[in-house]
Scaffold this active site. Structure first.
Site, PDB file in Angstrom:
ATOM      1  CG  ASP A   1      93.202  27.795  59.574  1.00 51.47           C
ATOM      2  OD1 ASP A   1      92.268  27.886  60.385  1.00 51.47           O
ATOM      3  OD2 ASP A   1      94.345  28.261  59.772  1.00 51.47           O
TER       4      ASP A   1
ATOM      5  CD  GLN B   1      96.623  32.193  64.681  1.00 53.52           C
ATOM      6  OE1 GLN B   1      96.233  31.036  64.725  1.00 53.52           O
ATOM      7  NE2 GLN B   1      95.794  33.211  64.686  1.00 53.52           N
TER       8      GLN B   1
ATOM      9  CE  LYS C   1      93.352  28.913  66.086  1.00 58.09           C
ATOM     10  NZ  LYS C   1      94.116  29.520  65.003  1.00 58.09           N
TER      11      LYS C   1
HETATM   12  N1  GUN Z   1      93.839  34.590  62.300  1.00 59.73           N
HETATM   13  C1  GUN Z   1      92.590  35.018  62.573  1.00 59.73           C
HETATM   14  N2  GUN Z   1      91.703  34.020  62.408  1.00 59.73           N
HETATM   15  C2  GUN Z   1      92.414  32.940  62.015  1.00 59.73           C
HETATM   16  C3  GUN Z   1      92.051  31.592  61.689  1.00 59.73           C
HETATM   17  O1  GUN Z   1      90.890  31.180  61.696  1.00 59.73           O
HETATM   18  N3  GUN Z   1      93.089  30.784  61.338  1.00 59.73           N
HETATM   19  C4  GUN Z   1      94.385  31.215  61.289  1.00 59.73           C
HETATM   20  N4  GUN Z   1      95.323  30.345  60.925  1.00 59.73           N
HETATM   21  N5  GUN Z   1      94.736  32.449  61.572  1.00 59.73           N
HETATM   22  C5  GUN Z   1      93.750  33.303  61.945  1.00 59.73           C
END
Ligand code: GUN
Length: 284
Positions: A117, A94, A50
């Site tokens: 998200d 996350q 990211k």
């Molecule tokens: N953990 C696995 N996939 C994701 C996601 O798309 N966003 C976040 N914040 N955590 C994750």
């Protein structure tokens, strides 16, 4: 039958390039804050990807790494300060979080306008209305839909079977498919006789986290298969939830792992980060 490989890597590059162009035209900076608790190796890889994508698009990213011992009260204080910070236009926490956190209460604290998200109940709830209200859809389901669109696959009337009912993939992709008039079956850990369902799928989406859960005998000839699994094997190799080698012999379209839905998730998160900023400017 030779399956067409749905190339998420190539499409993600195209999306990132498009976002970079649009970011240049923004009057003020876009800022993404990523909160990461502890040091789960898979999360660490996601977070780095990211950060890398932000760098490539001109989005300012800030990763707040906090220790495993962080309390629920402390993470909520961090979220509140990011909500109040105008230089932060988007934020994510996350997942997974360590077990002592109650995730719904953490997500609820995020300003829905900054929830890139799309995990806040406000943004998830809007998705129930229709596809026109999918303003900040969760990145993985949004990536699946975008990849299908790119290859001209229209899901209307299809028997779509989703395996996995998580809040971040299985449930939202089921709703997004319904919004596009597929006939949707959502299977999960309590489903009796999984194969009976998967064998009927024109479109099979698997998001479980179990290598080779889906074998060739569980898939209909000519089906479209989307593999969301990213499982790290003891030898370091990344594999999906589908036995790709054998299943790909009978499908019409299939995603690879790696290079399928993984990069699409990152691209869609970046696109959501841009979209959130655009919407904040439309309705401050
Ligand atoms: N953990 C696995 N996939 C994701 C996601 O798309 N966003 C976040 N914040 N955590 C994750």
């Amino acid at each position: 039958m030779t399956a067409v490989i749905l190339d998420g890597k190539a499409l993600s590059e195209k999306i990132i390039a498009e976002v970079a162009e649009k970011v240049k035209r923004q009057k003020s900076p876009i800022g993404l804050a990523v909160i990461m608790i502890g040091n789960d190796p898979a999360s660490d890889i996601y977070v780095r990807k990211k950060e890398e994508a932000c760098k490539r698009t001109g989005i300012r990213s800030r990763t707040i790494r906090l220790p495993e011992t962080t309390t629920q009260k402390e993470i909520i204080e961090v979220i509140d300060s990011l909500n109040a910070d105008d230089s932060v236009t988007g934020m994510i926490v996350q997942l997974p979080l360590p077990k002592h956190f109650y995730v719904p209460d953490v997500i609820r604290e995020i300003d829905p306008k900054k929830d890139v998200d799309g995990f806040h109940a406000y943004n998830l709830g809007k998705m129930f209305l229709s596809k026109e209200f999918e303003h900040l859809p969760p990145a993985t389901p949004a990536g699946i839909i975008r990849l299908l669109d790119e290859y001209g696959i229209n899901v209307e009337g299809m028997n779509a079977v989703v395996v996995g009912h998580s809040n971040i993939v299985g449930k939202p992709i089921s709703v997004m498919l319904l919004n596009r008039n597929a006939t949707v079956t959502t299977c999960h850990i309590y489903t009796k006789n999984l194969a009976e369902h998967t064998k009927k799928a024109d479109l099979l989406i698997v998001a479980v986290g179990k290598p080779k859960l889906i074998t060739r005998d569980m898939v209909k000839k000519g089906a479209i298969v989307i593999d969301v699994g990213t499982n790290r094997m003891p030898d370091g190799k990344l594999v999906g939830d589908v036995d790709f080698e054998n299943v790909s012999k009978i499908t019409s379209f299939i995603t690879p792992v790696p290079g399928g839905i993984g990069p699409m998730t990152v691209a869609k998160l970046i696109e959501n980060t841009l979209r959130a900023k655009e919407r904040q400017e439309e309705t401050p």
